[in-house]
Design an enzyme around this catalytic site. Sequence first.
Site, short mmCIF file in Angstrom:
data_model
loop_
_atom_site.label_atom_id
_atom_site.label_comp_id
_atom_site.label_asym_id
_atom_site.label_seq_id
_atom_site.Cartn_x
_atom_site.Cartn_y
_atom_site.Cartn_z
N HIS A 123 0.81 -1.22 0.00
CA HIS A 123 0.00 0.00 0.00
C HIS A 123 0.85 1.27 0.00
CE1 HIS A 123 -3.50 -2.55 0.35
NE2 HIS A 123 -2.88 -3.20 1.31
N GLU A 135 -2.10 -0.13 8.18
CA GLU A 135 -1.36 -1.17 7.46
C GLU A 135 -0.16 -0.59 6.73
OE1 GLU A 135 -1.97 -4.69 4.08
OE2 GLU A 135 -3.60 -3.28 4.52
N HIS A 177 2.20 -7.29 3.93
CA HIS A 177 0.86 -6.78 4.16
C HIS A 177 0.38 -7.23 5.54
CE1 HIS A 177 -0.29 -5.39 0.01
NE2 HIS A 177 0.79 -6.11 -0.26
N GLU A 221 0.51 -11.84 4.44
CA GLU A 221 -0.38 -11.16 5.39
C GLU A 221 0.10 -11.58 6.77
OE1 GLU A 221 -2.54 -9.02 4.58
OE2 GLU A 221 -3.34 -9.44 2.58
#
Length: 297
Positions: A91, A126, A181, A261
């Site tokens: 991101h 995040e 992530h 993740e």
Amino acid sequence: MRGWLKLVCVPVALLVGGCSAGTPSDTVTGQLSQTSTASASAQPVRSSSPRASATPTASGQVGFSPSPEPTALTSVSQPLKGKLIVVDPGHNGKYSRSFNTKKVPAGNGKRKACNSSGTAGKGLSEHAYTWAQAKLLRTELKKLGATVVLTRENDSGLGPCVNKRAKVANDAKADLLISLHADGNVSAKARGFHVIISTTMAGGPKLEKKSRVLATNVRAELQRRTAMPRSTYIGKGTALSPRKDIATLNLLTQTPGVMLEIGNMRHSKDLALLKSSKFRTQVAQALAQAAVETLGS
């Protein structure tokens, strides 16, 4: 008797450099050899020297020598020397509707939104977590001799889009890509890490197989070195998530890559770990070791 000792001491002194009537003692001095390489401030951000002339670095290597020169580095202390690894902090820190929602290639003839600022838990976003984690991972990889490229240069800008992140690895002919992530599942029982792998990579089945090897090494090292459990909601206990919609992985042509993740930011126990500096260091060490195992196999 004293005269006899003198006769013995003289030739011995000539050989070893001295003779003492007191209690003998031997002292060994350990020298710590440590070098570091400054990272560039361009995007993508490259740390260490280019592959062809990479400057070796090491941390914590102790050598015993009377010489003031640093001890020589070995392949054991720098198993990633000559390797180039792309670390992708997932991101970006800013959000612009026009920028983030524009459609970009996602592989397999599909298109998807450029990017987003990601999810968040209480007190932690995040994008901020992945940026902090990426910098720690970069440090660990550099200690092992790798040249490291980050896909973004800070946590305050826009982009790059997901297709451009794959392009960084493709253009650099990177040996690995690790995309960082954290998830945002709202189920009260959803916690733990999982590793995403693409089943439709541009590089084909051979590259997909290599990426799965990286994924299993990442899984093993995270379990061994951290308190984060395997996902309770993805992968049916395997913590592996095969997908077709992840552009950063789909578009890779020759670089094995995974998307991790690292925990669920909406679960209080996971969030507490993600905020922990100790946990973040453990994650960085785990991923660095997974890279060593993957590239050494």
